[in-house]
Design a protein around this motif. Structure first.
Motif, PDB file in Angstrom:
ATOM      1  N   ASP A  58       0.824  -1.210   0.000  1.00  0.00           N
ATOM      2  CA  ASP A  58       0.000   0.000   0.000  1.00  0.00           C
ATOM      3  C   ASP A  58       0.859   1.261   0.000  1.00  0.00           C
ATOM      4  OD1 ASP A  58      -2.282  -1.547  -0.031  1.00  0.00           O
ATOM      5  OD2 ASP A  58      -2.543  -1.503   2.146  1.00  0.00           O
ATOM      6  N   LEU A  59       1.920   1.263   0.800  1.00  0.00           N
ATOM      7  CA  LEU A  59       2.834   2.395   0.788  1.00  0.00           C
ATOM      8  C   LEU A  59       3.547   2.501  -0.554  1.00  0.00           C
ATOM      9  CD1 LEU A  59       4.466   2.371   4.337  1.00  0.00           C
ATOM     10  CD2 LEU A  59       3.181   4.248   3.306  1.00  0.00           C
ATOM     11  N   LEU A  60       3.901   1.367  -1.124  1.00  0.00           N
ATOM     12  CA  LEU A  60       4.555   1.368  -2.431  1.00  0.00           C
ATOM     13  C   LEU A  60       3.675   2.043  -3.481  1.00  0.00           C
ATOM     14  CD1 LEU A  60       6.795   0.535  -4.395  1.00  0.00           C
ATOM     15  CD2 LEU A  60       5.705  -1.727  -4.539  1.00  0.00           C
ATOM     16  N   VAL A  61       2.384   1.749  -3.450  1.00  0.00           N
ATOM     17  CA  VAL A  61       1.456   2.388  -4.394  1.00  0.00           C
ATOM     18  C   VAL A  61       1.457   3.904  -4.199  1.00  0.00           C
ATOM     19  CG1 VAL A  61      -0.974   2.650  -5.020  1.00  0.00           C
ATOM     20  CG2 VAL A  61      -0.008   0.363  -4.693  1.00  0.00           C
ATOM     21  N   GLU A  62       1.460   4.350  -2.937  1.00  0.00           N
ATOM     22  CA  GLU A  62       1.486   5.791  -2.667  1.00  0.00           C
ATOM     23  C   GLU A  62       2.787   6.421  -3.167  1.00  0.00           C
ATOM     24  OE1 GLU A  62      -0.135   7.174   1.185  1.00  0.00           O
ATOM     25  OE2 GLU A  62      -0.370   5.050   1.633  1.00  0.00           O
ATOM     26  N   ALA A  63       3.890   5.725  -2.993  1.00  0.00           N
ATOM     27  CA  ALA A  63       5.162   6.249  -3.475  1.00  0.00           C
ATOM     28  C   ALA A  63       5.162   6.356  -4.997  1.00  0.00           C
ATOM     29  CB  ALA A  63       6.313   5.355  -3.009  1.00  0.00           C
ATOM     30  N   LEU A  64       4.636   5.349  -5.673  1.00  0.00           N
ATOM     31  CA  LEU A  64       4.588   5.381  -7.133  1.00  0.00           C
ATOM     32  C   LEU A  64       3.600   6.439  -7.625  1.00  0.00           C
ATOM     33  CD1 LEU A  64       4.747   1.556  -7.918  1.00  0.00           C
ATOM     34  CD2 LEU A  64       6.600   3.231  -8.057  1.00  0.00           C
ATOM     35  N   ASP A  65       2.484   6.586  -6.918  1.00  0.00           N
ATOM     36  CA  ASP A  65       1.546   7.673  -7.258  1.00  0.00           C
ATOM     37  C   ASP A  65       2.252   9.019  -7.197  1.00  0.00           C
ATOM     38  OD1 ASP A  65      -0.571   5.924  -7.621  1.00  0.00           O
ATOM     39  OD2 ASP A  65      -1.456   6.291  -5.631  1.00  0.00           O
ATOM     40  N   ALA A  66       3.047   9.223  -6.146  1.00  0.00           N
ATOM     41  CA  ALA A  66       3.744  10.494  -5.977  1.00  0.00           C
ATOM     42  C   ALA A  66       4.774  10.712  -7.082  1.00  0.00           C
ATOM     43  CB  ALA A  66       4.418  10.548  -4.607  1.00  0.00           C
ATOM     44  N   LEU A  67       5.434   9.654  -7.511  1.00  0.00           N
ATOM     45  CA  LEU A  67       6.388   9.787  -8.614  1.00  0.00           C
ATOM     46  C   LEU A  67       5.670  10.146  -9.909  1.00  0.00           C
ATOM     47  CD1 LEU A  67       8.827   6.805  -7.924  1.00  0.00           C
ATOM     48  CD2 LEU A  67       9.309   9.254  -7.713  1.00  0.00           C
ATOM     49  N   ALA A  68       4.482   9.602 -10.111  1.00  0.00           N
ATOM     50  CA  ALA A  68       3.712   9.910 -11.318  1.00  0.00           C
ATOM     51  C   ALA A  68       3.269  11.362 -11.358  1.00  0.00           C
ATOM     52  CB  ALA A  68       2.501   8.986 -11.407  1.00  0.00           C
ATOM     53  N   GLU A  69       3.190  12.002 -10.183  1.00  0.00           N
ATOM     54  CA  GLU A  69       2.673  13.362 -10.100  1.00  0.00           C
ATOM     55  C   GLU A  69       3.764  14.421  -9.994  1.00  0.00           C
ATOM     56  OE1 GLU A  69       0.123  12.912  -6.749  1.00  0.00           O
ATOM     57  OE2 GLU A  69      -1.251  11.555  -7.819  1.00  0.00           O
ATOM     58  N   GLN A  70       5.001  14.062 -10.253  1.00  0.00           N
ATOM     59  CA  GLN A  70       6.083  15.039 -10.198  1.00  0.00           C
ATOM     60  C   GLN A  70       5.938  16.083 -11.305  1.00  0.00           C
ATOM     61  OE1 GLN A  70       8.809  15.183  -7.761  1.00  0.00           O
ATOM     62  NE2 GLN A  70       7.107  13.999  -6.893  1.00  0.00           N
ATOM     63  N   THR A  71       6.160  17.340 -10.964  1.00  0.00           N
ATOM     64  CA  THR A  71       6.063  18.392 -11.982  1.00  0.00           C
ATOM     65  C   THR A  71       7.182  18.270 -13.014  1.00  0.00           C
ATOM     66  OG1 THR A  71       7.325  19.902 -10.570  1.00  0.00           O
ATOM     67  CG2 THR A  71       4.914  19.995 -10.415  1.00  0.00           C
ATOM     68  N   ARG A  72       8.339  17.763 -12.598  1.00  0.00           N
ATOM     69  CA  ARG A  72       9.373  17.376 -13.550  1.00  0.00           C
ATOM     70  C   ARG A  72       9.365  15.856 -13.545  1.00  0.00           C
ATOM     71  NH1 ARG A  72      13.518  14.168 -15.682  1.00  0.00           N
ATOM     72  NH2 ARG A  72      15.274  15.425 -16.461  1.00  0.00           N
ATOM     73  N   GLN A  73       8.816  15.257 -14.573  1.00  0.00           N
ATOM     74  CA  GLN A  73       8.653  13.823 -14.610  1.00  0.00           C
ATOM     75  C   GLN A  73      10.011  13.106 -14.587  1.00  0.00           C
ATOM     76  OE1 GLN A  73       5.604  11.637 -15.038  1.00  0.00           O
ATOM     77  NE2 GLN A  73       5.053  13.452 -13.860  1.00  0.00           N
ATOM     78  N   VAL A  74      10.061  12.011 -13.865  1.00  0.00           N
ATOM     79  CA  VAL A  74      11.239  11.155 -13.955  1.00  0.00           C
ATOM     80  C   VAL A  74      11.235  10.502 -15.337  1.00  0.00           C
ATOM     81  CG1 VAL A  74      11.383  10.713 -11.485  1.00  0.00           C
ATOM     82  CG2 VAL A  74       9.988   9.221 -12.896  1.00  0.00           C
ATOM     83  N   ASP A  75      12.414  10.136 -15.811  1.00  0.00           N
ATOM     84  CA  ASP A  75      12.504   9.518 -17.131  1.00  0.00           C
ATOM     85  C   ASP A  75      12.207   8.028 -17.084  1.00  0.00           C
ATOM     86  OD1 ASP A  75      13.586  11.808 -18.893  1.00  0.00           O
ATOM     87  OD2 ASP A  75      14.863  11.852 -17.118  1.00  0.00           O
ATOM     88  N   ALA A  76      12.421   7.434 -15.921  1.00  0.00           N
ATOM     89  CA  ALA A  76      12.098   6.015 -15.745  1.00  0.00           C
ATOM     90  C   ALA A  76      12.028   5.735 -14.251  1.00  0.00           C
ATOM     91  CB  ALA A  76      13.138   5.120 -16.408  1.00  0.00           C
ATOM     92  N   VAL A  77      11.277   4.693 -13.910  1.00  0.00           N
ATOM     93  CA  VAL A  77      11.165   4.260 -12.519  1.00  0.00           C
ATOM     94  C   VAL A  77      11.581   2.794 -12.443  1.00  0.00           C
ATOM     95  CG1 VAL A  77       9.609   3.884 -10.555  1.00  0.00           C
ATOM     96  CG2 VAL A  77       9.284   5.878 -12.048  1.00  0.00           C
ATOM     97  N   LEU A  78      12.391   2.485 -11.461  1.00  0.00           N
ATOM     98  CA  LEU A  78      12.820   1.111 -11.210  1.00  0.00           C
ATOM     99  C   LEU A  78      12.400   0.720  -9.803  1.00  0.00           C
ATOM    100  CD1 LEU A  78      14.510  -1.467 -11.827  1.00  0.00           C
ATOM    101  CD2 LEU A  78      16.511  -0.216 -10.961  1.00  0.00           C
ATOM    102  N   VAL A  79      11.622  -0.338  -9.685  1.00  0.00           N
ATOM    103  CA  VAL A  79      11.248  -0.885  -8.383  1.00  0.00           C
ATOM    104  C   VAL A  79      12.062  -2.150  -8.139  1.00  0.00           C
ATOM    105  CG1 VAL A  79       9.409  -1.917  -6.990  1.00  0.00           C
ATOM    106  CG2 VAL A  79       8.914   0.066  -8.445  1.00  0.00           C
ATOM    107  N   VAL A  80      12.790  -2.171  -7.040  1.00  0.00           N
ATOM    108  CA  VAL A  80      13.536  -3.355  -6.639  1.00  0.00           C
ATOM    109  C   VAL A  80      12.749  -4.038  -5.539  1.00  0.00           C
ATOM    110  CG1 VAL A  80      15.706  -4.260  -5.734  1.00  0.00           C
ATOM    111  CG2 VAL A  80      15.722  -2.240  -7.224  1.00  0.00           C
ATOM    112  N   ASP A  81      12.148  -5.172  -5.861  1.00  0.00           N
ATOM    113  CA  ASP A  81      11.356  -5.903  -4.868  1.00  0.00           C
ATOM    114  C   ASP A  81      12.232  -6.945  -4.195  1.00  0.00           C
ATOM    115  OD1 ASP A  81       8.670  -6.604  -3.662  1.00  0.00           O
ATOM    116  OD2 ASP A  81       9.306  -8.535  -4.472  1.00  0.00           O
ATOM    117  N   ASN A  82      12.410  -6.786  -2.885  1.00  0.00           N
ATOM    118  CA  ASN A  82      13.313  -7.633  -2.104  1.00  0.00           C
ATOM    119  C   ASN A  82      12.633  -8.925  -1.661  1.00  0.00           C
ATOM    120  OD1 ASN A  82      16.079  -7.230  -1.561  1.00  0.00           O
ATOM    121  ND2 ASN A  82      15.653  -5.315  -0.481  1.00  0.00           N
ATOM    122  N   ALA A  83      12.137  -9.699  -2.626  1.00  0.00           N
ATOM    123  CA  ALA A  83      11.479 -10.979  -2.325  1.00  0.00           C
ATOM    124  C   ALA A  83      10.332 -10.788  -1.341  1.00  0.00           C
ATOM    125  CB  ALA A  83      12.490 -11.998  -1.799  1.00  0.00           C
ATOM    126  N   SER A  84       9.490  -9.793  -1.594  1.00  0.00           N
ATOM    127  CA  SER A  84       8.361  -9.516  -0.701  1.00  0.00           C
ATOM    128  C   SER A  84       7.415 -10.711  -0.621  1.00  0.00           C
ATOM    129  CB  SER A  84       7.579  -8.299  -1.200  1.00  0.00           C
ATOM    130  OG  SER A  84       8.344  -7.129  -1.129  1.00  0.00           O
TER     131      SER A  84
END
Length: 321
Positions: free
Chosen positions: A22-48
């Motif tokens: 759930d927190l991960l979704v909020e973090a990704l939502d926030a990245l999507a809403e940046q006024t200067r968009q990131v060029d790419a997003v990488l999620v490293v999932d530590n065997a969740s």
């Protein structure tokens, strides 16, 4: 907001995730809403053990998702993420954060603006970190670089920033050139002090800026500093701090003495506040033993067997000085 060759800097955000979908979704939502968009997003999932990787792969920000076969801790996750971002995704800048880091919409823009307006190269820029109620988070409070010259102070002030000696993985923007020169975070730290060691290593001779206009929320469960009662995890605090003081190139001789004294005082405070002092002291004793008589493995060894990203780790580590 340019790369060394004058083109637009390619920014890859790296989010290290473990079992907080759930927190991960909020973090990704926030990245999507940046006024200067990131060029790419990488999620490293530590065997969740939850469905963090699945949720990330279907998010509208369309991240690349690395599903690790084992939990490498925050230290390993960031080492893998930085390696993949720089070696495989062509990052000029890597923006690092945990899955409980929620950047405000202007966070990236303000980091890049300070970088571009600063007179000289900057290895690391960090954001102002607040808790959910807007208070400065004591776990991520920056300190001015000791002994910073008047020129350094004025140069930082000209971009509304402050020179620092270390920074936190809770929103740290790292120049890929510094990564290629200094290598990666030490994965064997697993948790705690990995960002301190890594940022201090890059900033021993490099420039680091704290940029208060860039704001992120660190949504920890409670409001507290790093010397709050850690329970069995005190093992990592003691072991890793000893590793940093005795085996890392991040600190000068005089800094080792100062930080050793500060750490000892912090450990005494931690023990005094502990609700289970016996368990805490046992964990600390094991950390002391392993810190003195063991050494962290190389990243090539500790991050082997993770697929193609292990190759990225090896290439970056072998090319570092």
């Amino acid at each position: 907001m340019t790369a060394p060759d004058g083109s637009a800097a390619r920014v890859v955000a790296v989010v290290v995730a473990y079992a907080r979908r759930d927190l991960l979704v909020e973090a990704l939502d926030a990245l999507a809403e940046q006024t200067r968009q990131v060029d790419a997003v990488l999620v490293v999932d530590n065997a969740s053990p939850d469905d963090s990787a699945v949720v990330a792969s279907t998010h509208r920000v369309q991240p690349t998702v690395l599903e690790l076969a084992r939990n490498t801790g925050g230290a390993g996750g960031f080492a893998v993420g930085i390696a993949h971002a720089v070696d495989a995704m062509g990052a000029d800048l890597v923006w690092l954060m945990d899955d409980d880091t929620i950047p405000r919409p202007e966070a990236l823009h303000e980091l890049l603006a300070a970088r571009d307006d600063y007179d000289g190269p900057v290895a690391i820029l960090g954001s102002r970190v607040v808790w959910t109620d807007g208070r400065e988070h004591p776990m991520n409070t920056p300190r001015r670089r000791p002994g910073a010259s008047g020129h350094a102070m004025r140069s930082a002030a000209s971009v509304a920033a402050m020179p620092v000696r270390s920074s936190s993985f809770v929103s740290m923007l790292v120049d890929a050139r510094a990564v290629r020169y200094h290598g990666l975070p030490i994965a064997d730290y697993f948790i705690w002090n990995d960002d301190f060691e890594y940022s201090a290593r890059l900033l021993r001779t490099g420039t680091g800026l704290h940029v208060p206009r860039s704001v992120v929320e660190h949504r920890t469960k409670s409001f507290g500093a790093s010397d709050a009662d850690p329970g069995p995890r005190f093992y990592y605090e003691v072991r890793n701090k000893i590793w940093m003081l005795t085996r890392s190139s991040s600190l000068s001789a005089s800094e080792r003495v100062l930080y050793a004294g500060a750490s000892a005082r912090r450990w005494v405070r931690t023990a005094g506040r502990s609700e289970d002092r016996r368990a805490l002291l046992r964990a600390g004793a094991r950390g002391l033993r392993d810190g003195l008589f063991r050494s962290p493995r190389s990243n090539v060894t500790s991050l082997a067997g993770l697929g193609p990203v292990s190759g990225s780790v090896e290439r970056l580590e072998r090319s570092a000085r």
